[in-house]
Every structure is written in C-alpha cells, then in structure tokens.
Design a protein around this motif. Structure first.
Motif, PDB file in Angstrom:
ATOM      1  N   ALA A 134     -20.429 -11.012   4.812  1.00 48.13           N
ATOM      2  CA  ALA A 134     -19.330 -10.426   5.988  1.00 48.13           C
ATOM      3  C   ALA A 134     -19.242  -9.348   7.090  1.00 48.13           C
ATOM      4  N   LEU A 135     -20.501  -9.003   6.525  1.00 53.77           N
ATOM      5  CA  LEU A 135     -20.794  -8.003   7.306  1.00 53.77           C
ATOM      6  C   LEU A 135     -21.940  -8.753   8.785  1.00 53.77           C
ATOM      7  N   VAL A 136     -22.303  -9.474   9.073  1.00 53.66           N
ATOM      8  CA  VAL A 136     -22.870  -9.748   9.802  1.00 53.66           C
ATOM      9  C   VAL A 136     -22.200 -10.755  10.656  1.00 53.66           C
ATOM     10  N   LEU A 137     -21.217 -11.968   9.831  1.00 50.87           N
ATOM     11  CA  LEU A 137     -19.422 -12.710  10.452  1.00 50.87           C
ATOM     12  C   LEU A 137     -19.092 -11.885  10.773  1.00 50.87           C
ATOM     13  N   THR A 138     -18.709 -10.714  10.803  1.00 47.32           N
ATOM     14  CA  THR A 138     -17.111 -10.208  11.558  1.00 47.32           C
ATOM     15  C   THR A 138     -18.017  -8.796  12.303  1.00 47.32           C
ATOM     16  N   GLN A 139     -19.445  -8.418  12.071  1.00 49.72           N
ATOM     17  CA  GLN A 139     -20.432  -7.040  13.300  1.00 49.72           C
ATOM     18  C   GLN A 139     -18.521  -5.847  13.668  1.00 49.72           C
ATOM     19  N   PRO A 140     -18.057  -5.363  12.992  1.00 48.63           N
ATOM     20  CA  PRO A 140     -17.336  -4.327  13.086  1.00 48.63           C
ATOM     21  C   PRO A 140     -17.311  -3.492  13.843  1.00 48.63           C
ATOM     22  N   THR A 141     -17.295  -3.419  15.201  1.00 46.61           N
ATOM     23  CA  THR A 141     -17.227  -2.355  16.119  1.00 46.61           C
ATOM     24  C   THR A 141     -17.312  -0.792  16.278  1.00 46.61           C
ATOM     25  N   GLY A 142     -15.951  -0.393  15.041  1.00 40.31           N
ATOM     26  CA  GLY A 142     -15.615   0.442  15.418  1.00 40.31           C
ATOM     27  C   GLY A 142     -16.336   1.930  14.076  1.00 40.31           C
ATOM     28  N   LEU A 143     -17.400   2.857  14.498  1.00 41.18           N
ATOM     29  CA  LEU A 143     -17.822   3.335  13.425  1.00 41.18           C
ATOM     30  C   LEU A 143     -17.232   4.656  12.424  1.00 41.18           C
ATOM     31  N   VAL A 175     -34.015  -7.512   6.965  1.00 37.70           N
ATOM     32  CA  VAL A 175     -32.713  -7.833   6.825  1.00 37.70           C
ATOM     33  C   VAL A 175     -31.837  -6.887   6.323  1.00 37.70           C
ATOM     34  N   LEU A 176     -31.924  -7.431   5.179  1.00 42.60           N
ATOM     35  CA  LEU A 176     -30.906  -7.237   3.943  1.00 42.60           C
ATOM     36  C   LEU A 176     -30.167  -5.521   3.842  1.00 42.60           C
ATOM     37  N   SER A 177     -31.445  -5.109   4.133  1.00 41.99           N
ATOM     38  CA  SER A 177     -31.197  -3.765   4.949  1.00 41.99           C
ATOM     39  C   SER A 177     -31.125  -2.764   5.684  1.00 41.99           C
ATOM     40  N   ALA A 178     -30.631  -3.680   6.580  1.00 40.15           N
ATOM     41  CA  ALA A 178     -29.875  -2.998   7.960  1.00 40.15           C
ATOM     42  C   ALA A 178     -28.979  -2.396   8.416  1.00 40.15           C
ATOM     43  N   MET A 211     -30.763  -1.251  26.281  1.00 43.44           N
ATOM     44  CA  MET A 211     -31.111  -2.998  26.444  1.00 43.44           C
ATOM     45  C   MET A 211     -29.708  -4.189  26.140  1.00 43.44           C
ATOM     46  N   GLY A 212     -28.706  -3.462  25.644  1.00 45.43           N
ATOM     47  CA  GLY A 212     -27.546  -3.935  25.280  1.00 45.43           C
ATOM     48  C   GLY A 212     -26.989  -4.435  24.178  1.00 45.43           C
ATOM     49  N   ASP A 213     -28.110  -4.685  23.313  1.00 43.92           N
ATOM     50  CA  ASP A 213     -28.043  -5.182  21.680  1.00 43.92           C
ATOM     51  C   ASP A 213     -27.144  -4.479  21.210  1.00 43.92           C
ATOM     52  N   SER A 214     -25.949  -4.851  20.477  1.00 40.75           N
ATOM     53  CA  SER A 214     -24.681  -4.016  19.588  1.00 40.75           C
ATOM     54  C   SER A 214     -25.751  -3.237  18.382  1.00 40.75           C
ATOM     55  N   LEU A 215     -25.678  -2.755  17.678  1.00 39.04           N
ATOM     56  CA  LEU A 215     -25.557  -1.720  16.915  1.00 39.04           C
ATOM     57  C   LEU A 215     -26.701  -2.659  15.601  1.00 39.04           C
ATOM     58  N   LEU A 216     -25.739  -3.739  15.106  1.00 39.78           N
ATOM     59  CA  LEU A 216     -26.492  -4.048  14.133  1.00 39.78           C
ATOM     60  C   LEU A 216     -27.820  -4.736  14.388  1.00 39.78           C
ATOM     61  N   SER A 217     -27.522  -5.891  15.193  1.00 39.80           N
ATOM     62  CA  SER A 217     -28.994  -6.435  16.114  1.00 39.80           C
ATOM     63  C   SER A 217     -29.831  -5.293  16.209  1.00 39.80           C
ATOM     64  N   ALA A 218     -29.193  -4.321  16.669  1.00 46.40           N
ATOM     65  CA  ALA A 218     -30.960  -3.382  16.774  1.00 46.40           C
ATOM     66  C   ALA A 218     -31.646  -2.622  15.858  1.00 46.40           C
ATOM     67  N   THR A 236     -32.099  -3.855  13.120  1.00 46.80           N
ATOM     68  CA  THR A 236     -31.987  -5.260  11.640  1.00 46.80           C
ATOM     69  C   THR A 236     -33.281  -5.896  13.341  1.00 46.80           C
ATOM     70  N   LYS A 237     -33.709  -5.217  13.904  1.00 43.99           N
ATOM     71  CA  LYS A 237     -35.419  -5.389  15.315  1.00 43.99           C
ATOM     72  C   LYS A 237     -36.080  -4.139  15.019  1.00 43.99           C
ATOM     73  N   GLN A 238     -35.303  -2.818  14.677  1.00 46.64           N
ATOM     74  CA  GLN A 238     -36.469  -1.998  14.629  1.00 46.64           C
ATOM     75  C   GLN A 238     -36.689  -2.000  12.985  1.00 46.64           C
ATOM     76  N   ALA A 239     -36.308  -2.658  11.660  1.00 44.59           N
ATOM     77  CA  ALA A 239     -36.902  -3.148  10.092  1.00 44.59           C
ATOM     78  C   ALA A 239     -37.425  -4.020  10.811  1.00 44.59           C
TER      79      ALA A 239
END
Lengths: 252, 268
Positions: free
Chosen positions: B35-44, B183-186, B211-218, B220-223
């Motif tokens: 659900a989190l990966v599909l919806t990727q809520p923007t507001g924190l 990936v699971l913990s991101a 560089m324009g990544d979303s928070l989840l994507s950034a 995940t890449k760091q992890a």
C-alpha cells in the motif's frame, strides 16, 4: 537517589503509548512541546532529568540533523525560497517540515526513554511473567537484561587480558579487524559455551514450566490501575481517530 | 542442545493457531508495504501524513509481534538459552564497533548467529526480541522490528541452503539479505521519521532528493547503498565465528545436523 514510580509497568507503558499516539496524530507544535515539558518535569521529579536529556540528545541530534538535511536543504516543493545554491534550496516550508518531524520523533524518544527510566526492570520482568504472554518471553527478557552487564564486564576483562599478553592490534583497517577479532572471538565462544551449559540445566528442570507458579516479587497493581490501562489502550486507537477524523471529513 | 531430559515435549498452543498468526503477520507486513509503495503519500506532517506515520508504525510493529507469538512457543530450550546471549552480543558488539569510529553497525551479529545455528524461525524471533529490548534504550528502533526479523529469517534460510558450506558464500548471502532488508525498512524510515537516523545517511538521501527523487525512492536508494555491505560483513563475521566453534557445540543444534549446515566442516 533516584525516585522510582510505584505503578504497574504496563500502566506506565500504556499511558506513554496513548500520549505519544494522540500527540503524533494531532501534529500541533504546542502540544508536542507541552508533552516534552511534561516528560522533563516527570523526569525531574524522579531525579533523572539530566540522564533523560543526555540520552534523548544522543538519539535526537543525529536524527534531527538528518531531517534538516533532507527537508530543508534539498526541498523541491516549497515556494518560499530562503537561499539557493545549485541543486540545494532552503525553503521556509522545508524548515517547517523538518521542525514538525523533529518534534514528532522527539515526543516518541523522550516518552519512551522516560518509561525506561521510571519503570523498575525487575518489575517489568515480573509483569511480563504474570501476563498471559508465553512464559518464554519473561525468561528471555530477564536473561538478556542480566546478561548485558555480565558480557560488558567480560568484554573489558578480555581486552585487558589481551593487552597483558602483549597482543597489540595496531592502526588502520587491519588493526581494527584484529581488535574486533581479539575481543569478539573469546567473547562469543565463551558466551555460546555458557548458553549450551545452561540449556542442559533448564531442560533437566522442565523449562518452560506449564501452569501457574508462585512469584516472590509482587508487582504494584490495583483495580484503578487496571481501569486506567484499559482506558489508555482504548485511547491509543480512539485518540488518533478522534483527532484525525475532522481532517479527513474536511478533505472529503 | 538436548530435548527435555525428564519430561515429554509439550509445545504450548495449537500448530494451526501459530500458523495463522504467522500468516497474519506476513500478510499485514506485505499489505502495508504494498500500500505504501503504490500510494506513496506525499504529505508528511499534514493530517494524512500523521495517519500514515501512525499506521505504518503500528502495522510493522503488530506484524513483528504476531510473528513472534507464532514462533516463540515452539522454540526448543537450546535455542531459548542461545537467544539472550545473541541479544546481548548484538548490543555489546554493536556498541564496541560503534566506539572505534568505523562506519559499520554489526548490531545484528547475534541475530545472524542464531539464524545460522538454530534456523530461520529462531532467527526471526531473535530479531524481533532484540528490537523490543533495544527499544528500551532507543525507542526509534521499535518500528524496524520487522526488518530485524527478516535479517534472522534470511540468515536461517541461507544456512539451510548451504551458505556456510563455503566461506565465500556467506557474504554473498549477506549482500542479498541486505538488499531485501533495506527495501523492507525504507518505508518506515521515510514515512514515520521522514528520513534516517544519522547525518551521513541523511546527506545521501538529501543528495538523491535534490536530483528529483521522491522521499521513498531516495531513502530506498540510500538503504541499498548502506545495508548490503553491512549485512555482507555481518554474515561473513558470523560464519567465521561459527567455523571457530568446537564441533561438539555447533553439532549440538538440531538445525545444524538436520540440514548439514557446515557441510564437510561439520564432519571434521
């Protein structure tokens, strides 16, 4: 001499969880600051304020530094730009987001650490043992909390013994690896040997014991505390729902 | 080490109930992640952001507790005595490694040791319990319990399929485990805390975001940069420690004997 709280450990944990969940859901800076101040006052009453502040700062300083970097230095959405250099933009909206996230993390950390400082660990073990949780859980909690200082002491003794026999690790990555090896190999092997010895003794005594058993340590509890726990548990779910429902209704 | 010496084995609870608890935990974890990966809520920090943070925190924690409740009653005494040692080693060695200014954690060494010696269920239980006890000292680790369970589960799986029969296979298995755990913990790091727990990792996430990544994507890449290396070293160190164990100790674990975990090393 620190004061301890004569409450059932689960009462303290349930109250802290309810306060944290409702405060996080509300997301109001003044409520978060009020909860933080209340925690500090309680810690001061227990004569642990300095310890709470030190422990919380050690966790929160790097976490807040990370949030500042991510949201205020590299904000791509905010329109009110305060400073910009290449791809980095500091915006007012980014700073506000970092501040709100810092307060959210702060409430979780300070409330959680306050529980650790107020709750007597022996009471916590006894409470877990008396609860409907599997009997193995109480043993694991008690054994770990008792083993921690013993293993730390043994690790220091191993380090001193290695120095006495003239084993100097040296510098650089090779020295670091040698130092880890000199400390961890005797520590792990000795600890595993002890565990194997304990296992035979516990198995011979029929561990884990089934059925009720007497505990010499009594955990402070009362009917009023049980009511408070039930209300606090309900608040963990209903508090955030009550706070967030008007927002969702407005958005719909 | 040995089964109960004087009493018959009596596992508490019902096998079907335990299987259902484990399935519910796994489903909750998978459902929340999807659900989190599909919806990727923007507001924190708006109303939705607060709800997502609380829901993610609760779902990951409840899933880990369900898995623990499913596994704990069926662990043998030899594993139960091993787990506290592993938990204490996680903390003691984690603090020691942290104190020598090397950018590694090694705070899952005990969990991986249990996974290698006692199997994936014991490894997963050690991961959850380790997080619960560590949360007494650092409450921010609480929602990462499911990630810690996955480390122990993957360590046991790797040992079962022969990762300890050759020394070079253990770090390879650690690399793969690090990818999955990262990936699971991101989502927890991104949606509950809005970032990471350290300034160095935060700078990496900030660089990806600029560089324009979303928070989840950034995150995940760091992890994916940090976790595989750390887990590869942890798996290698744990394998070397198990090779150094006397054979009577390692062969005392039924999991090691049943699945020939150490291969030809175990028969020497």
């Amino acid at each position: 001499m620190p004061r301890t709280c004569r409450l059932h450990p689960f009462t303290v944990l349930a109250l802290a969880a309810a306060a944290t969940a409702t405060t996080v859901a509300a997301g109001r800076w003044w409520l978060s600051v009020a909860v933080l101040l209340a925690c500090l006052l309680l810690a001061a009453w227990a004569r642990r304020a300095r310890r709470l502040a030190g422990l919380a700062a050690a966790i929160l300083a790097p976490a807040f530094g990370s949030q500042l970097l991510i949201h205020s230095m590299a904000d791509t959405a905010g329109g009110h730009v305060l400073a910009a250099a290449g791809p980095l933009r500091i915006t007012a909206e980014g700073l506000a987001t970092a501040g709100a996230l810092g307060l959210r993390t702060g409430v979780l950390v300070v409330a959680g650490l306050l529980c650790t400082l107020l709750v007597d660990r022996h009471d916590l073990v006894a409470a877990v043992d008396l609860s409907p949780a599997p009997p193995q859980l109480g043993y694991l909690l008690a054994a770990t909390l008792l083993l921690l200082p013993a293993l730390e002491q043994r690790q220091r003794a191993i380090g001193q013994a290695q120095l006495l026999r003239g084993a100097t690790p040296g510098g650089g990555p090779r020295g670091w690896f040698r130092r880890v090896r000199l400390r961890s190999v005797p520590l792990v092997l000795g600890a595993l040997q002890d565990a194997a010895d304990r296992s035979a003794h516990l198995a011979a005594r029929g561990f884990p014991a089934a059925g009720p058993h007497t505990r010499l340590r009594e955990v402070p509890d009362s009917a009023a505390q049980r009511r408070v726990r039930r209300i606090a548990l309900a608040c963990i779910v209903l508090g955030p729902v009550a706070v967030l429902a008007p927002t969702w209704a407005g958005a719909a | 080490m040995s089964p109960n010496l004087i009493l018959p084995e009596t596992a508490t609870g019902h096998p079907l109930r335990r299987r259902m608890l484990a399935a519910a935990g796994a489903l909750l974890l998978a459902g929340t992640y999807t659900a989190l990966v599909l919806t990727q809520p923007t507001g924190l920090v708006d109303g939705l952001g607060q709800a997502v943070a609380l829901a993610t925190f609760a779902a990951y924690l409840v899933a880990a507790l369900l898995l623990l409740a499913a596994v704990l009653p069926e662990l043998p005494v030899s594993t139960l005595t091993l787990i506290p040692v592993a938990l204490a080693l996680n903390i003691v060695l984690g603090q020691f490694v942290g104190s020598v200014m090397v950018p590694l954690y090694l705070d899952s060494l005990g969990t991986v040791l249990v996974g290698f010696l006692a199997g994936r269920r014991a490894g997963a239980a050690t991961g959850v319990l380790g997080t619960l006890i560590w949360s007494l000292f650092n409450p921010t680790v609480l929602p990462f319990a499911a990630g810690a369970a996955l480390v122990g589960f993957l360590a046991g799986t790797a040992a079962r399929f022969g990762a300890l029969r050759r020394p070079y296979l253990a770090p390879v298995a650690g690399l793969a485990a690090g990818v999955l755990v990262g990936v699971l913990s991101a989502p927890v790091a991104a949606f509950v805390f809005g970032g990471t727990s350290g300034v160095g990792t935060g700078a990496l996430v900030a660089a990806f975001r600029s560089m324009g990544d979303s928070l989840l994507s950034a995150v995940t890449k760091q992890a994916l940069i940090s976790d595989p290396g750390d887990k590869a070293i942890v798996f290698l160190v744990a394998a070397l420690l198990i090779y150094a164990l006397p054979r009577r100790l390692s062969a005392g674990f039924a999991f090691v004997r049943r699945h020939n975990v150490l291969g030809s090393r175990g028969s020497k």
